[in-house]
Design a protein around this motif. Sequence first.
Motif, PDB file in Angstrom:
ATOM      1  N   ASP A  83       8.451   7.227   1.337  1.00 52.51           N
ATOM      2  CA  ASP A  83       7.547   6.554   2.275  1.00 52.51           C
ATOM      3  C   ASP A  83       6.090   6.750   1.879  1.00 52.51           C
ATOM      4  N   ASN A  84       5.773   7.922   1.304  1.00 51.54           N
ATOM      5  CA  ASN A  84       4.378   8.210   0.959  1.00 51.54           C
ATOM      6  C   ASN A  84       3.984   7.731  -0.445  1.00 51.54           C
ATOM      7  N   ALA A  85       4.870   6.978  -1.107  1.00 48.80           N
ATOM      8  CA  ALA A  85       4.487   6.368  -2.385  1.00 48.80           C
ATOM      9  C   ALA A  85       3.352   5.385  -2.107  1.00 48.80           C
ATOM     10  N   SER A  86       2.476   5.213  -3.073  1.00 49.36           N
ATOM     11  CA  SER A  86       1.367   4.270  -2.894  1.00 49.36           C
ATOM     12  C   SER A  86       1.318   3.293  -4.054  1.00 49.36           C
ATOM     13  N   SER A  87       0.489   2.268  -3.896  1.00 46.55           N
ATOM     14  CA  SER A  87       0.310   1.242  -4.944  1.00 46.55           C
ATOM     15  C   SER A  87       1.651   0.723  -5.460  1.00 46.55           C
ATOM     16  N   VAL A  88       2.496   0.304  -4.557  1.00 46.24           N
ATOM     17  CA  VAL A  88       3.842  -0.170  -4.902  1.00 46.24           C
ATOM     18  C   VAL A  88       3.772  -1.621  -5.367  1.00 46.24           C
ATOM     19  N   LYS A  89       4.370  -1.887  -6.517  1.00 48.87           N
ATOM     20  CA  LYS A  89       4.491  -3.244  -7.043  1.00 48.87           C
ATOM     21  C   LYS A  89       5.967  -3.495  -7.285  1.00 48.87           C
ATOM     22  N   TYR A  90       6.400  -4.714  -6.972  1.00 51.20           N
ATOM     23  CA  TYR A  90       7.829  -5.028  -6.993  1.00 51.20           C
ATOM     24  C   TYR A  90       8.027  -6.460  -7.469  1.00 51.20           C
ATOM     25  N   LEU A  91       8.970  -6.640  -8.381  1.00 55.52           N
ATOM     26  CA  LEU A  91       9.345  -7.967  -8.866  1.00 55.52           C
ATOM     27  C   LEU A  91      10.855  -8.032  -8.858  1.00 55.52           C
ATOM     28  N   GLU A 105       0.817  -1.208   0.000  1.00 54.17           N
ATOM     29  CA  GLU A 105       0.000   0.000   0.000  1.00 54.17           C
ATOM     30  C   GLU A 105       0.851   1.258   0.000  1.00 54.17           C
ATOM     31  N   SER A 106       2.039   1.197   0.625  1.00 52.24           N
ATOM     32  CA  SER A 106       2.872   2.400   0.730  1.00 52.24           C
ATOM     33  C   SER A 106       4.354   2.056   0.594  1.00 52.24           C
ATOM     34  N   GLY A 107       5.139   3.095   0.332  1.00 61.99           N
ATOM     35  CA  GLY A 107       6.582   2.926   0.266  1.00 61.99           C
ATOM     36  C   GLY A 107       7.159   2.522   1.609  1.00 61.99           C
ATOM     37  N   SER A 108       6.632   3.094   2.692  1.00 64.49           N
ATOM     38  CA  SER A 108       7.155   2.743   4.018  1.00 64.49           C
ATOM     39  C   SER A 108       6.876   1.276   4.336  1.00 64.49           C
ATOM     40  N   THR A 125       3.106   4.835  -7.286  1.00 70.79           N
ATOM     41  CA  THR A 125       2.445   6.111  -7.518  1.00 70.79           C
ATOM     42  C   THR A 125       3.057   7.122  -6.550  1.00 70.79           C
ATOM     43  N   LEU A 126       3.522   8.240  -7.100  1.00 73.99           N
ATOM     44  CA  LEU A 126       4.147   9.287  -6.293  1.00 73.99           C
ATOM     45  C   LEU A 126       3.205  10.481  -6.207  1.00 73.99           C
ATOM     46  N   PRO A 127       2.762  10.845  -5.011  1.00 71.41           N
ATOM     47  CA  PRO A 127       1.782  11.924  -4.882  1.00 71.41           C
ATOM     48  C   PRO A 127       2.282  13.263  -5.424  1.00 71.41           C
ATOM     49  N   GLU A 128       3.591  13.515  -5.347  1.00 68.33           N
ATOM     50  CA  GLU A 128       4.125  14.794  -5.827  1.00 68.33           C
ATOM     51  C   GLU A 128       4.304  14.831  -7.346  1.00 68.33           C
ATOM     52  N   GLY A 129       4.340  13.671  -7.989  1.00 65.67           N
ATOM     53  CA  GLY A 129       4.516  13.621  -9.437  1.00 65.67           C
ATOM     54  C   GLY A 129       5.895  14.084  -9.895  1.00 65.67           C
ATOM     55  N   ASP A 189       9.165  -4.236   4.834  1.00 70.29           N
ATOM     56  CA  ASP A 189       9.029  -5.662   4.547  1.00 70.29           C
ATOM     57  C   ASP A 189      10.231  -6.251   3.822  1.00 70.29           C
ATOM     58  N   ARG A 190      10.911  -5.470   2.973  1.00 67.18           N
ATOM     59  CA  ARG A 190      11.980  -6.006   2.123  1.00 67.18           C
ATOM     60  C   ARG A 190      13.248  -5.189   2.230  1.00 67.18           C
ATOM     61  N   ARG A 191      14.316  -5.848   2.582  1.00 66.87           N
ATOM     62  CA  ARG A 191      15.618  -5.174   2.629  1.00 66.87           C
ATOM     63  C   ARG A 191      16.071  -4.759   1.230  1.00 66.87           C
ATOM     64  N   SER A 192      15.620  -5.467   0.205  1.00 66.35           N
ATOM     65  CA  SER A 192      16.045  -5.168  -1.163  1.00 66.35           C
ATOM     66  C   SER A 192      15.300  -3.986  -1.778  1.00 66.35           C
ATOM     67  N   MET A 193      14.303  -3.466  -1.088  1.00 66.72           N
ATOM     68  CA  MET A 193      13.552  -2.315  -1.603  1.00 66.72           C
ATOM     69  C   MET A 193      14.476  -1.094  -1.573  1.00 66.72           C
ATOM     70  N   PRO A 194      14.518  -0.318  -2.642  1.00 67.15           N
ATOM     71  CA  PRO A 194      15.441   0.828  -2.657  1.00 67.15           C
ATOM     72  C   PRO A 194      15.061   1.886  -1.606  1.00 67.15           C
ATOM     73  N   THR A 195      16.074   2.418  -0.949  1.00 69.56           N
ATOM     74  CA  THR A 195      15.838   3.413   0.102  1.00 69.56           C
ATOM     75  C   THR A 195      15.324   4.733  -0.455  1.00 69.56           C
ATOM     76  N   TRP A 196      15.551   5.000  -1.735  1.00 67.11           N
ATOM     77  CA  TRP A 196      15.090   6.249  -2.327  1.00 67.11           C
ATOM     78  C   TRP A 196      13.577   6.259  -2.569  1.00 67.11           C
ATOM     79  N   LEU A 197      12.920   5.113  -2.467  1.00 67.80           N
ATOM     80  CA  LEU A 197      11.467   5.066  -2.649  1.00 67.80           C
ATOM     81  C   LEU A 197      10.825   5.888  -1.526  1.00 67.80           C
TER      82      LEU A 197
END
Length: 160
Positions: free
Chosen positions: A63-71, A45-48, A84-88, A53-61
């Motif tokens: 926290d307020n990003a939403s609808s995160v999908k990762y493969l 649901e969010s970047g945070s 999805t980035l609220p600031e665009g 949940d995942r150590r491999s998730m990039p730290t630059w993502l």
Amino acid sequence: MKGIVSKVALGVAGTGMAVAVAAVAIGPRVSEWWDGRHQEQASYESGSQAKADRRSMPTWLPDNASSVKYLMSTTGDDRLLRATLPEGRLPSGCTAGLPGKGPHPVPASLKAGWFPERIATKASGSCGHYNVTLTGNQLYAWQDGAAVQAARRAEHVAKH
């Protein structure tokens, strides 16, 4: 005796041909199955939540990003990410434009219905080892494991 040897040889050759035909027909399915066994996919649901949940998730993502999908590939550093980035705008620490020349390919080993196939032609920046493009407020990011390993080797050589 010659007739029996010829029939046995034909039978063996015929069996080999049937195995070869079966391997060609089944090969792509086995390859997809094998590749799929070495991949992990997740949605958050969010970047945070993703980073927690995942150590491999990039730290630059953000926290307020939403609808995160990762493969990700579990056997290398290939990654796909959509958020999805609220600031665009690109996250803090990312840079517009791509360093160097040449293509910035999406890893061929990873495919996801939520990640556009030809997005690499629209690359507009980089975040760490990821190439990124931003379409409206939708961020697409990808990392090619071979390029990451080459960059890490170059960084190591530069330090020593």
